[in-house]
Design a protein around this motif. Structure first.
Motif, mmCIF file in Angstrom:
data_model
loop_
_atom_site.group_PDB
_atom_site.id
_atom_site.type_symbol
_atom_site.label_atom_id
_atom_site.label_comp_id
_atom_site.label_asym_id
_atom_site.label_seq_id
_atom_site.Cartn_x
_atom_site.Cartn_y
_atom_site.Cartn_z
ATOM 1 N N VAL A 1 -3.107 -37.503 86.439
ATOM 2 C CA VAL A 1 -2.364 -38.179 85.859
ATOM 3 C C VAL A 1 -1.420 -36.989 85.104
ATOM 4 N N LEU A 2 -2.331 -35.735 84.754
ATOM 5 C CA LEU A 2 -1.054 -34.961 83.603
ATOM 6 C C LEU A 2 -0.675 -33.952 85.038
ATOM 7 N N PRO A 3 -1.351 -33.896 85.838
ATOM 8 C CA PRO A 3 -0.295 -32.455 87.144
ATOM 9 C C PRO A 3 0.597 -32.841 87.598
ATOM 10 N N ALA A 4 0.894 -34.696 87.655
ATOM 11 C CA ALA A 4 1.045 -35.553 88.071
ATOM 12 C C ALA A 4 3.245 -35.568 87.289
ATOM 13 N N LEU A 5 2.899 -35.862 85.777
ATOM 14 C CA LEU A 5 4.238 -36.501 84.823
ATOM 15 C C LEU A 5 4.298 -35.417 83.776
ATOM 16 N N GLN A 6 3.330 -33.645 84.328
ATOM 17 C CA GLN A 6 3.718 -32.838 82.971
ATOM 18 C C GLN A 6 4.598 -32.036 83.485
ATOM 19 N N LYS A 7 6.046 -31.763 83.702
ATOM 20 C CA LYS A 7 6.527 -30.361 84.593
ATOM 21 C C LYS A 7 5.342 -29.248 83.693
ATOM 22 N N GLY A 8 5.886 -28.982 82.669
ATOM 23 C CA GLY A 8 5.542 -27.745 82.194
ATOM 24 C C GLY A 8 3.910 -27.369 81.879
ATOM 25 N N LEU A 9 3.120 -28.205 82.901
ATOM 26 C CA LEU A 9 2.073 -27.916 82.479
ATOM 27 C C LEU A 9 1.150 -26.672 83.615
ATOM 28 N N ASP A 10 0.482 -26.133 82.957
ATOM 29 C CA ASP A 10 -0.244 -24.568 83.733
ATOM 30 C C ASP A 10 -1.175 -24.851 84.367
ATOM 31 N N TYR A 11 -1.194 -26.138 84.670
ATOM 32 C CA TYR A 11 -1.759 -25.869 86.152
ATOM 33 C C TYR A 11 -1.313 -27.695 86.843
ATOM 34 N N LYS A 12 -1.827 -27.060 88.201
ATOM 35 C CA LYS A 12 -1.572 -27.867 88.876
ATOM 36 C C LYS A 12 -3.689 -28.549 89.117
ATOM 37 N N TRP A 13 -2.447 -29.573 91.048
ATOM 38 C CA TRP A 13 -3.832 -30.581 90.682
ATOM 39 C C TRP A 13 -4.939 -29.825 91.774
ATOM 40 N N ASP A 14 -4.595 -28.912 92.223
ATOM 41 C CA ASP A 14 -5.481 -28.175 92.922
ATOM 42 C C ASP A 14 -5.882 -26.743 92.555
ATOM 43 N N SER A 15 -5.253 -26.216 91.731
ATOM 44 C CA SER A 15 -5.624 -25.008 90.539
ATOM 45 C C SER A 15 -7.684 -24.580 90.931
ATOM 46 N N PHE A 16 -7.905 -25.494 90.954
ATOM 47 C CA PHE A 16 -9.445 -25.340 90.988
ATOM 48 C C PHE A 16 -10.351 -25.313 92.544
ATOM 49 N N THR A 17 -11.683 -24.637 91.902
ATOM 50 C CA THR A 17 -12.522 -24.930 93.353
ATOM 51 C C THR A 17 -12.955 -26.348 93.323
ATOM 52 N N PHE A 18 -12.894 -26.839 94.863
ATOM 53 C CA PHE A 18 -13.642 -28.605 94.324
ATOM 54 C C PHE A 18 -15.191 -28.392 95.089
ATOM 55 N N LEU A 19 -15.693 -29.261 94.255
ATOM 56 C CA LEU A 19 -17.938 -28.803 94.040
ATOM 57 C C LEU A 19 -17.855 -30.119 94.601
ATOM 58 N N GLY A 20 -17.161 -31.061 94.523
ATOM 59 C CA GLY A 20 -17.916 -32.480 94.538
ATOM 60 C C GLY A 20 -17.535 -33.940 93.715
ATOM 61 N N LEU A 21 -16.698 -34.888 93.935
ATOM 62 C CA LEU A 21 -17.045 -36.433 93.182
ATOM 63 C C LEU A 21 -18.709 -36.532 92.774
ATOM 64 N N LEU A 22 -18.384 -36.915 92.667
ATOM 65 C CA LEU A 22 -19.509 -37.622 91.019
ATOM 66 C C LEU A 22 -19.540 -39.203 90.999
ATOM 67 N N GLU A 23 -18.807 -39.641 90.866
ATOM 68 C CA GLU A 23 -18.757 -41.289 90.465
ATOM 69 C C GLU A 23 -17.331 -41.511 90.355
#
Length: 328
Positions: A101-123
């Motif tokens: 939600v933050l990456p989608a709605l806050q243009k000045g955010l200092d990270y994007k939705w894919d700025s991380f290494t995905f390890l796995g969904l939990l729940e």
């Protein structure tokens, strides 16, 4: 007596194999791992982190220590992990609000939705749409008929424009092509107050987290119209899913937790966590603890988790654009 050159050569040979021997003696992780929770203690994210820590201790034989770094809607903790050394000793308890939600709605955010290494969904954290038990709306179809017949006359409780409690109804209005003013939003401070507003009759309906409503649903004071989970909930077997109600698009509105690492995390470390989460998916104690917290255990591999997060991001980015919601 050996000559000095022989001694130096022998020392060089031993030095060359020492790092390899050390790596074999101390495989990852050889010390506790920090799990940054970007929200305050006691919330859904914190509970998910502590449940994961228990199964990690059993599976890895090493501690996973939750550390709460709340603030800015989850951005402070997320940024701490994005900038962490990619050695596997600082990870992130990712949530829909902070990672999508933050990456989608806050243009000045200092990270994007894919700025991380995905390890796995939990729940998955179920969202339910509910009315008070005395309401004339007994099914989702009843509510939709009323929305079509009386646009702008019904109201619903939310916790603000950029929250799940607002996006659920707004996505429904979008699917029905009724426009964003199909019903009037009434904002409350939290999910508990939003649920109580339905109970007291101050609003007509609400679509919020199951944890805020399940007590009153089971107690017969609230009536659940549908859940956004892929399958019916064990605790609410008579409540149809969004897909069964005819609105599969609403499955996008659901809370979730995942495990992320900083960018550049190595394959060996990633694989270690993939295997650990696969073990958690088969662990009866972790599954039971997750369900007790009102969630559904749903472990995904990194690639599937990335696609899931991408799909979620696109939904909220589009809704934010169409509803003109932008976070500053």
């Amino acid at each position: 007596m050996h000559s000095i050159p022989y001694t130096l050569a022998l020392w060089a040979g031993l030095s060359a194999i020492a790092p390899q021997a050390s790596a074999q003696t101390h495989p990852y992780p050889d010390r506790p791992v920090t799990l940054v929770v970007p929200f305050s203690a006691g919330g859904d994210a914190d509970v998910a982190a502590r449940n994961l820590g228990v199964v990690v201790q059993r599976t890895m034989g090493q501690s996973l220590i939750p550390v709460n770094r709340a603030g800015a809607g989850g951005a402070i903790g997320s940024l701490a992990v994005r900038g962490a050394k990619p050695d596997g000793y600082t990870l992130l308890l990712a949530r829909v609000g902070s990672q999508v939600v933050l990456p989608a709605l806050q243009k000045g955010l200092d990270y994007k939705w894919d700025s991380f290494t995905f390890l796995g969904l939990l729940e998955l954290n179920p969202v339910v749409c509910a009315v008070r038990s005395e309401s004339s709306f007994k099914t989702m179809a009843d509510l939709v008929v009323a929305l079509r017949a009386k646009p702008g006359k019904l109201n619903y409780s939310t916790t603000g424009p950029a929250t799940i409690l607002n996006f659920g109804p707004q996505l429904l209005f979008d699917v029905l092509k009724l426009g964003k003013n199909a019903a009037v939003p009434v904002a409350y401070k939290g999910g508990g107050e939003a649920a109580m507003a339905v109970l007291s009759g101050d609003v007509d309906f609400s679509c919020g987290n199951l944890t805020s409503m399940i007590g009153n649903i089971k107690g017969g004071k609230l009536h659940a119209l549908m859940t956004t989970t892929p399958e019916r909930l064990k605790d609410l077997p008579d409540v149809p899913t969004a897909r069964e109600a005819g609105y599969p698009q609403l499955e996008a509105v659901i809370g979730w937790s995942a495990l992320y690492g900083p960018p550049g995390l190595g394959k060996e470390i990633t694989d270690r966590w993939v295997n650990t989460l696969a073990a958690a998916a088969q662990d009866p104690q972790w599954i039971a603890a997750t369900e007790k917290a009102g969630s559904i255990a749903r472990v995904m591999k990194p690639g599937d988790t990335e696609k899931f997060a991408s799909d979620q991001y696109q939904v909220y980015e589009r809704l934010g654009r169409e509803l003109q919601i932008e976070l500053k």
